[in-house]
Design an enzyme around this catalytic site. Structure first.
Site, PDB file in Angstrom:
ATOM      1  N   HIS A   1       1.198  28.052 -10.029  1.00 24.23           N
ATOM      2  CA  HIS A   1       1.616  29.256 -10.760  1.00 24.23           C
ATOM      3  C   HIS A   1       2.896  29.821 -10.165  1.00 24.23           C
ATOM      4  CE1 HIS A   1      -1.288  30.426  -7.619  1.00 24.23           C
ATOM      5  NE2 HIS A   1      -0.579  31.539  -7.476  1.00 24.23           N
ATOM      6  N   LEU A   2       3.746  30.226 -11.077  1.00 24.63           N
ATOM      7  CA  LEU A   2       5.048  30.775 -10.694  1.00 24.63           C
ATOM      8  C   LEU A   2       4.955  32.303 -10.753  1.00 24.63           C
ATOM      9  CD1 LEU A   2       8.212  30.366 -10.380  1.00 24.63           C
ATOM     10  CD2 LEU A   2       8.310  30.541 -12.865  1.00 24.63           C
TER      11      LEU A   2
END
Ligand code: AR6
Length: 699
Positions: A595-596
């Protein structure tokens, strides 16, 4: 035929006698703030709206026409405490020494000592002091600026270990208003929870929303609090005790004692009285057992805390428990009582308890009235189904943990992830397995019941601590269980750490907070945002758990994640042009599924509470998305800065890099710091914003 305890007579309420002791223990609030910070106005506002009689002890006015002295303030305080008056100590009190003599009053008087810090920007205090006329202490005009500056140089924020039970830090007008509301709504017998409550700069609406809820939080130090709130009472906005919506852990308060009191994020077990209502267990004996068992477990639950909850504050047993806890000197931040509905602690009381206990029946079935019926009702069918999967019955003295699916309303609305059913001993002849007054067995079984409950809670805390660690895939480091020794060493992610994975795989089922679903990514509002804007762009690729799993073949998904992140940052920038965004990954994340983070650089959030939070976004542990993409293109793998040392680095401003001793100080600094961002962040589009400062360009 088995006796169905769900359809027996209504319970005998003889033990629910109200007790009539008032907790009229006076409260001393020591104001801390520079001239011009608004101390007198704060006192005026509190006294204007409060039903509690307050005495304002003000050094500026105490000497009549002459300058007042600290000694005069102390003398008046001491006399007034004899009359059990609550007081607002209206003087600057900016350093420990100034406060110490007032705190010493605790030695000779039964009193709760609070601090309210008006830590407003120096500029504001100076301009107010300079401009004012007719000031009670004659500090105004040009002289005021020099005095304020001088005093602020010596400012020392109060700490709990000075002798305060509660510290409220206000850093802006909203915080001040919130504190006025909090103290203004206290009646003579109300008490506020202990801990440090820090000012925050946004979410005013949320704060006001929270204030609508009627609640009481009784620290055990409040030996006999009894303000009656009828069980059916409607929420009346003029009689609320606002739960402070922003609470700071004190782990980052320099030299602070170890207790932590936070509303969100700290593993918390809310438990009802077991066996004392329907099962008619003697309340004196039960209160003894509760406090003894709490004492035994309070140090075995990591950073967790235990909250004894009951609907009605008038119960005699509640006062018994509180006074016994005080006698045993149990840390009030680790164990306290709360009056409210155990099924609505977060929505109705602002208290987040991730685990709740249920005083169950032996068949583990819904119904039967009492807390059991309420919990099964509120949790919906999910709880029944999950309970059935695990057990069909329970033996007295035992408990069983049931994880709550995210589809349960109690999970989504209250943040409850586990229910622990406990079965206590039954002394009621009209219920099954009555012990017929055999308190030898009864006490043993009740002790077992609480021990089993706390032991199960401790296991949940341990599991959560394990899965939320920042530890790397290194055998020696705690936190992750290795399942193989392959290059990328996959790990066992705990249940809690799977939440993003579940959202990515089934956004339709776990849609809470999801703001966009695409073929390759899901975009989600971070549930504990660490800044004004903080979202997660989650890859939907199976097997892509974290940065260490990424290689060249993942470049397309990394670019997609980046592009979606940029798009959202641009959307937010249209709404608020002053924001600055950074996009990146944690080198070693606590949650499964790549996840960014797209996060605004104000870090203005009540959820940013400790060093780990700060350092995970402001040290090399945070890997800018642009760099990750470049490194993978060039080397086939990203650089991972997983070392734990990053988490324990000193706190430094993300703009000017100045060092700060704790989170509150850092936070107050970053709200005013206008320095350019460091040169490395200004390159390669690591920061996204509308119009860079001209200062930044100069750098
Ligand atoms: N929130 C907080 N506390 C509550 C709530 C609520 N919603 N509802 C009740 N209480 P009891 P027991 C308090 O009788 O004595 C059931 O019928 C209440 O004021 O539920 O262990 C089961 O099916 C009281 O102090 O538990 C079992 O057969 C406390 O919760 C049997 O009762 C527990 O009261 C268990 O009897």
């Amino acid at each position: 035929m088995e006796v169905d305890d769900e359809i027996m007579n209504p319970k005998d309420s003889k033990q629910e006698d109200n007790n009539n002791n008032n907790n009229n223990k006076p409260l001393v609030v020591i104001l801390v703030g520079a001239p011009g910070s608004g101390k007198s106005t704060f006192c005026d506002h509190v006294m204007r709206v409060s039903t509690r009689p307050w005495l304002r002890v003000c050094q500026d006015t105490i000497g009549n026409d002459k300058a007042g002295t600290k000694a005069q303030c102390l003398a008046l305080s001491s006399t007034s405490l004899k009359d059990e008056k609550s007081m607002l100590i209206d003087r600057c009190n900016l350093n420990i020494e100034q406060r110490a003599d007032f705190i010493k009053l605790k030695e000779s008087h039964q009193v709760d000592m609070h601090a309210v810090v008006l830590d407003l920007p120096a500029k504001l205090c100076i301009s107010r002091s300079v401009k004012r006329t007719g000031h009670e202490g004659n500090l105004q005009g040009g002289r005021a600026a020099a005095v304020v500056n001088q005093m602020l140089k010596k400012k020392e924020l109060p700490k709990l270990n000075e002798g305060f039970t509660r510290i409220t830090i206000c850093q802006n007008e909203n915080d001040v208003q919130e504190a006025v509301n909090t103290y203004g709504s206290l009646s003579s017998s109300d008490v506020l929870p202990p801990g440090i409550f820090g000012g925050k700069k946004t979410d005013t609406k949320i704060q006001l929303g929270i204030m609508k809820f009627l609640k009481r939080v009784d620290a055990p130090s409040n030996v006999a609090s009894d303000k009656t709130i009828p069980e059916s009472s409607n929420v009346t906005s003029d009689k609320t005790i606002p739960e402070p919506s922003n609470v700071t852990t004190n782990e980052n308060h320099e030299g602070q004692e170890s207790g932590t009191h936070v509303l969100d994020g700290v593993p918390t077990l809310a438990f009802p009285f077991i066996s004392t209502a329907d099962f008619q267990f003697d309340i004196e004996k039960a209160s003894e057992i509760i406090v003894e068992t709490v004492e035994e477990f309070v140090n075995k639950i990591g950073n967790g805390r235990l909250v004894l909850v009951d609907l009605s504050h008038g119960l005699k047993i509640l006062s018994m428990v509180k006074s016994k806890a005080v006698m045993k000197n149990i840390d009030p931040t680790k164990f306290f009582t709360f009056v409210g509905d155990i099924t609505k602690l977060r929505s109705g009381g602002g208290l987040h308890c991730n685990v709740i206990a249920n005083a169950a029946n032996w068949r583990l079935k819904p119904g039967g009235g009492g807390v059991n019926a309420a919990i099964f009702d509120a949790a919906g069918l999910d709880l029944e189904t999950e309970t059935k999967k695990r057990a069909g019955s329970l033996t007295p003295g035992k408990s069983i943990t049931v994880p709550l699916p995210s589809t349960s309303p109690m999970f989504s609305k209250q943040g409850v992830t586990h229910v622990i059913h406990v079965l206590g001993p039954n002394m009621n002849p009209k219920r099954p397995n009555c012990l017929k007054d055999d308190y030898n067995i009864g006490c043993k079984v009740l002790r077992e019941a609480y021990s089993s409950l706390f032991e199960n809670f401790a296991s949940i805390v341990r599991a959560q601590e394990k899965s939320s660690g920042y530890e790397v895939s290194n055998k020696k480091l705690k936190g992750f269980v290795e399942v193989n020794e392959s290059k990328n060493m996959s790990k066992d992610w705990g249940t809690w750490a799977q939440a993003l994975y579940k959202v990515a795989m089934h956004p339709e089922k776990h849609g809470n907070g999801v703001i966009e679903v695409l073929d390759d990514v899901v975009v989600l509002n971070d549930v504990y945002p660490k800044a004004q804007k903080h979202i997660l762009v989650i890859a939907r690729t199976k097997g892509l758990d974290r940065l260490v799993d990424v290689n060249r073949k993942h470049l397309p998904i990394l670019r997609t994640m980046h592009a979606v992140g940029v798009k959202w940052a641009e959307t937010f920038l249209k709404e608020n042009q002053s924001l600055v965004f950074r996009l990146g990954y944690h080198s070693s994340p606590s949650m499964r599924q790549l996840h960014l983070h797209v996060i605004s650089q104000d870090f203005d959030s009540k959820h940013l509470r400790n060093k780990k939070h700060w350092n995970s976004f402001n040290t090399p542990f945070f890997r800018d998305s642009v760099d990750v993409i470049q490194e993978i293109s060039e080397n086939g793998k990203p650089t991972l800065n997983e070392d734990e040392k990053f988490m324990s680095m000193g706190l430094r401003c993300n703009r000017c890099r100045s060092a700060h001793p704790n989170i509150p100080r850092l936070k107050s600094h970053i709200t005013i710091c206008k320095s350019p961002f460091p040169a490395n962040l200004l390159q390669n589009e690591r920061l996204l914003r509308i119009a860079p400062n001209k200062d930044d360009n100069a750098c």
